[in-house]
Design an enzyme around this catalytic site. Structure first.
Site, PDB file in Angstrom:
ATOM      1  N   ASP A 118     -43.684  56.240 -67.503  1.00 42.08           N
ATOM      2  CA  ASP A 118     -43.193  56.546 -66.156  1.00 42.08           C
ATOM      3  C   ASP A 118     -43.689  55.505 -65.170  1.00 42.08           C
ATOM      4  O   ASP A 118     -44.773  54.964 -65.358  1.00 42.08           O
ATOM      5  CB  ASP A 118     -43.801  57.881 -65.671  1.00 42.08           C
ATOM      6  CG  ASP A 118     -42.897  59.057 -65.873  1.00 42.08           C
ATOM      7  OD1 ASP A 118     -41.684  58.899 -65.756  1.00 42.08           O
ATOM      8  OD2 ASP A 118     -43.432  60.145 -66.154  1.00 42.08           O
ATOM      9  N   TYR A 155     -45.634  54.517 -61.744  1.00 41.71           N
ATOM     10  CA  TYR A 155     -46.678  55.179 -60.962  1.00 41.71           C
ATOM     11  C   TYR A 155     -46.021  55.980 -59.840  1.00 41.71           C
ATOM     12  O   TYR A 155     -45.026  55.551 -59.259  1.00 41.71           O
ATOM     13  CB  TYR A 155     -47.617  54.138 -60.354  1.00 41.71           C
ATOM     14  CG  TYR A 155     -48.417  53.349 -61.365  1.00 41.71           C
ATOM     15  CD1 TYR A 155     -49.320  53.976 -62.225  1.00 41.71           C
ATOM     16  CD2 TYR A 155     -48.300  51.962 -61.441  1.00 41.71           C
ATOM     17  CE1 TYR A 155     -50.069  53.247 -63.138  1.00 41.71           C
ATOM     18  CE2 TYR A 155     -49.051  51.220 -62.351  1.00 41.71           C
ATOM     19  CZ  TYR A 155     -49.937  51.870 -63.197  1.00 41.71           C
ATOM     20  OH  TYR A 155     -50.678  51.141 -64.093  1.00 41.71           O
ATOM     21  N   HIS A 196     -53.280  55.120 -76.211  1.00 40.62           N
ATOM     22  CA  HIS A 196     -52.973  54.727 -74.834  1.00 40.62           C
ATOM     23  C   HIS A 196     -54.245  54.243 -74.129  1.00 40.62           C
ATOM     24  O   HIS A 196     -55.335  54.762 -74.392  1.00 40.62           O
ATOM     25  CB  HIS A 196     -52.378  55.923 -74.083  1.00 40.62           C
ATOM     26  CG  HIS A 196     -51.682  55.567 -72.824  1.00 40.62           C
ATOM     27  ND1 HIS A 196     -52.368  55.401 -71.630  1.00 40.62           N
ATOM     28  CD2 HIS A 196     -50.382  55.337 -72.545  1.00 40.62           C
ATOM     29  CE1 HIS A 196     -51.508  55.086 -70.680  1.00 40.62           C
ATOM     30  NE2 HIS A 196     -50.290  55.042 -71.207  1.00 40.62           N
ATOM     31  N   PHE A 236     -47.308  49.518 -66.017  1.00 45.43           N
ATOM     32  CA  PHE A 236     -48.750  49.294 -65.866  1.00 45.43           C
ATOM     33  C   PHE A 236     -49.109  48.416 -64.666  1.00 45.43           C
ATOM     34  O   PHE A 236     -50.290  48.310 -64.306  1.00 45.43           O
ATOM     35  CB  PHE A 236     -49.390  48.707 -67.142  1.00 45.43           C
ATOM     36  CG  PHE A 236     -49.391  49.634 -68.306  1.00 45.43           C
ATOM     37  CD1 PHE A 236     -50.250  50.715 -68.351  1.00 45.43           C
ATOM     38  CD2 PHE A 236     -48.514  49.450 -69.368  1.00 45.43           C
ATOM     39  CE1 PHE A 236     -50.256  51.595 -69.428  1.00 45.43           C
ATOM     40  CE2 PHE A 236     -48.515  50.318 -70.455  1.00 45.43           C
ATOM     41  CZ  PHE A 236     -49.385  51.393 -70.484  1.00 45.43           C
TER      42      PHE A 236
END
Length: 226
Positions: free
Chosen positions: A68, A70, A190, A81
């Site tokens: 997704d 942020y 992750h 990221f």
């Protein structure tokens, strides 16, 4: 989003043009218009396809898959990221930087802007390209995954020698779309603070990616952002 094809880099437009006319994409556009009337939606409209604009189809050497955008104010700018200059570095990216430092001795940058990676052929792709402010996962299962799955399938079918970095179970579920006979897949947990200590730290994916690229005659990625 407008009724014509979205504004997206020309090579990607040619590859993905059929997707834009499919019923799911029309439904997605309607959903986004409704969302924008009621809520703040991130990233800004002109940044939704930034990952594609920074990394044309023929230039893709590495794919990093996120889930997704942020959902905090000013954070999302279309690259997974990554955050714009001047925005505090989010926890998962802090851990990515720590692994870079351990793996390659690279100085940890102050900025979380990963556009330098994107410009070298690192496609920073989120599975879902928009999100409602302050509500993680709010635009999942609305059609974006159909679109980004098609991105992965096209890269797998029409390119070769791409290194796919699959961090976490969500990204690793996409491996079935990748032809591993002609592409490379590196997997780890992750980089989130909840899981990074269970195997992201020490994965050495950045040096391994460059070793794989060089093994097939492709230039390595300059991972340093400083």
């Amino acid at each position: 989003m407008e009724k014509t094809n979205p504004k997206i880099e020309a090579e990607w437009l040619e590859i993905l043009k059929d997707e834009f006319g499919k019923p799911y994409f029309e439904e997605l556009k309607t959903f986004l218009l409704d969302e924008k009337r009621l809520y703040w939606v991130y990233p800004p409209g002109n940044r939704i396809f930034a990952a594609f604009d920074h990394t044309p189809f023929s230039k893709v050497k590495v794919v990093i898959l996120g889930q997704d955008p942020y959902h905090g104010d000013g954070q999302a700018h279309g690259l997974c990221f990554s955050v714009p200059d001047g925005i505090p570095v989010p926890p998962s990216l802090v851990n990515i930087y720590k692994e870079l430092n351990t793996d390659l001795g690279i100085q940890i940058p102050q900025s979380g802007n990963l556009e330098k990676w994107a410009g070298q052929g690192v496609l920073l792709l989120n599975a879902t390209l928009t999100v409602r402010a302050n509500q993680a996962g709010s635009h999942q299962r609305r059609g974006w995954e159909n679109f980004t799955d098609e991105v992965i399938r096209n890269l797998s079918a029409k390119q070769s020698g791409i290194v796919f970095l699959l961090w976490g179970s969500y990204a690793q579920a996409k491996e079935s779309m990748i032809d591993t006979s002609k592409h490379f897949v590196l997997k780890a947990v992750h980089p989130s603070p909840l899981s990074a200590y269970r195997g992201f730290f020490g994965c050495r994916h950045f040096s391994k990616t460059n070793e794989l690229l060089e093994s097939i005659g492709k230039p390595p990625i300059e991972w340093s952002l400083v």
